[in-house]
Design an enzyme around this catalytic site. Structure first.
Site, mmCIF file in Angstrom:
data_model
loop_
_atom_site.group_PDB
_atom_site.id
_atom_site.type_symbol
_atom_site.label_atom_id
_atom_site.label_comp_id
_atom_site.label_asym_id
_atom_site.label_seq_id
_atom_site.Cartn_x
_atom_site.Cartn_y
_atom_site.Cartn_z
ATOM 1 N N ARG A 1 -3.313 6.810 20.653
ATOM 2 C CA ARG A 1 -3.703 5.680 19.801
ATOM 3 C C ARG A 1 -5.055 5.102 20.227
ATOM 4 O O ARG A 1 -5.832 4.650 19.405
ATOM 5 C CB ARG A 1 -2.584 4.647 19.750
ATOM 6 C CG ARG A 1 -1.400 5.222 18.951
ATOM 7 C CD ARG A 1 -0.239 4.311 18.873
ATOM 8 N NE ARG A 1 -0.493 3.145 18.064
ATOM 9 C CZ ARG A 1 -0.401 3.083 16.739
ATOM 10 N NH1 ARG A 1 -0.099 4.168 16.032
ATOM 11 N NH2 ARG A 1 -0.603 1.952 16.104
ATOM 12 N N HIS B 1 -3.188 10.231 11.969
ATOM 13 C CA HIS B 1 -2.003 9.422 12.282
ATOM 14 C C HIS B 1 -1.551 9.764 13.693
ATOM 15 O O HIS B 1 -1.669 10.911 14.121
ATOM 16 C CB HIS B 1 -0.871 9.752 11.299
ATOM 17 C CG HIS B 1 0.446 9.186 11.716
ATOM 18 N ND1 HIS B 1 0.815 7.898 11.443
ATOM 19 C CD2 HIS B 1 1.463 9.716 12.442
ATOM 20 C CE1 HIS B 1 2.012 7.658 11.966
ATOM 21 N NE2 HIS B 1 2.417 8.756 12.579
ATOM 22 N N ARG C 1 -11.274 7.542 14.463
ATOM 23 C CA ARG C 1 -11.379 6.817 13.182
ATOM 24 C C ARG C 1 -12.769 6.226 12.982
ATOM 25 O O ARG C 1 -13.268 6.172 11.856
ATOM 26 C CB ARG C 1 -10.289 5.755 13.107
ATOM 27 C CG ARG C 1 -8.925 6.394 12.789
ATOM 28 C CD ARG C 1 -7.814 5.418 12.929
ATOM 29 N NE ARG C 1 -6.549 5.918 12.409
ATOM 30 C CZ ARG C 1 -5.368 5.423 12.741
ATOM 31 N NH1 ARG C 1 -5.299 4.422 13.619
ATOM 32 N NH2 ARG C 1 -4.276 5.906 12.222
ATOM 33 N N PHE D 1 0.804 -1.224 0.000
ATOM 34 C CA PHE D 1 0.000 0.000 0.000
ATOM 35 C C PHE D 1 0.840 1.278 0.000
ATOM 36 O O PHE D 1 0.287 2.381 -0.023
ATOM 37 C CB PHE D 1 -0.982 0.012 1.185
ATOM 38 C CG PHE D 1 -0.339 -0.128 2.549
ATOM 39 C CD1 PHE D 1 0.246 0.949 3.190
ATOM 40 C CD2 PHE D 1 -0.348 -1.351 3.199
ATOM 41 C CE1 PHE D 1 0.816 0.822 4.448
ATOM 42 C CE2 PHE D 1 0.226 -1.493 4.465
ATOM 43 C CZ PHE D 1 0.813 -0.404 5.080
HETATM 44 P P1 CMP Z 1 -1.076 5.377 9.929
HETATM 45 O O1 CMP Z 1 -1.421 5.178 11.354
HETATM 46 O O2 CMP Z 1 -0.778 6.747 9.443
HETATM 47 O O3 CMP Z 1 0.187 4.428 9.587
HETATM 48 C C1 CMP Z 1 0.415 3.878 8.315
HETATM 49 C C2 CMP Z 1 -0.729 4.095 7.373
HETATM 50 O O4 CMP Z 1 -0.774 3.217 6.285
HETATM 51 C C3 CMP Z 1 -2.039 3.832 8.109
HETATM 52 O O5 CMP Z 1 -2.299 4.813 9.049
HETATM 53 C C4 CMP Z 1 -3.001 3.757 6.949
HETATM 54 O O6 CMP Z 1 -3.332 5.042 6.436
HETATM 55 C C5 CMP Z 1 -2.142 3.015 5.927
HETATM 56 N N1 CMP Z 1 -2.387 1.577 5.952
HETATM 57 C C6 CMP Z 1 -2.095 0.690 6.918
HETATM 58 N N2 CMP Z 1 -2.450 -0.564 6.565
HETATM 59 C C7 CMP Z 1 -2.983 -0.454 5.323
HETATM 60 C C8 CMP Z 1 -3.543 -1.383 4.418
HETATM 61 N N3 CMP Z 1 -3.622 -2.677 4.710
HETATM 62 N N4 CMP Z 1 -3.982 -0.919 3.235
HETATM 63 C C9 CMP Z 1 -3.895 0.397 2.927
HETATM 64 N N5 CMP Z 1 -3.362 1.330 3.760
HETATM 65 C C10 CMP Z 1 -2.926 0.918 4.943
#
Ligand code: CMP
Length: 139
Positions: free
Chosen positions: A87, A117, A104, A59
């Site tokens: 978190r 994030h 979220r 991704f």
């Molecule tokens: P974040 O907490 O910013 O950390 C990494 C980011 O990658 C996450 O939030 C999502 O926006 C993205 N992400 C994590 N897992 C996936 C997935 N399986 N498919 C697409 N995006 C993902």
């Protein structure tokens, strides 16, 4: 509980949907203090640098495209046990699995377009704060 600092980003999806105020309201209600803030429009290269830990993930290209697709609000938050607590307040990465009333659950539309994030550990927080705010003290 230790006072910590952590990095948060209100992502382009939440910014575009005008949920910045709603999200800050939840953060302040949960006793986070904003100690630094920057409105950014990340370049693709900056998004790739920020998420470099995920560069081998399938991704990665769409994540970095999304994160550079529009304005985002980057903030350093301070509070007791701030890293783990943020978190919890954000909820699970996948909003379908996020607890009720988490940011979220309320504002994310999918696992990638997930509104916010937050740093996942003290070392990550130090690194991520330094990425956007080299002048901010780490406590
Ligand atoms: P974040 O907490 O910013 O950390 C990494 C980011 O990658 C996450 O939030 C999502 O926006 C993205 N992400 C994590 N897992 C996936 C997935 N399986 N498919 C697409 N995006 C993902």
């Amino acid at each position: 509980m230790p006072i910590e600092r952590t990095l948060t980003i209100i992502k382009p999806d939440a910014f575009e949907a005008r949920h910045v105020g709603d999200i800050i309201k939840i953060l302040e209600a949960n006793h986070f203090r904003i100690v630094a803030a920057r409105l950014v429009r990340l370049s693709r290269r900056e998004a790739e640098g920020f998420y470099k830990i995920h560069r081998a993930k399938p991704f990665f290209p769409s994540l970095t495209e999304f994160m550079s697709s529009g304005p985002a609000l980057v903030m350093v938050l301070e509070g007791e046990n701030a890293i783990a607590r943020l978190r919890e307040v954000m909820g699970a990465t996948d909003p379908a699995k996020a607890a009720p009333e988490t940011i979220r659950k309320l504002y994310a539309s999918g696992i990638e377009h997930n509104a916010i994030h937050g740093s996942d550990a003290p070392q990550t927080a130090a690194c991520e704060i330094g990425y956007f705010f080299p002048e901010v003290e780490l406590i």
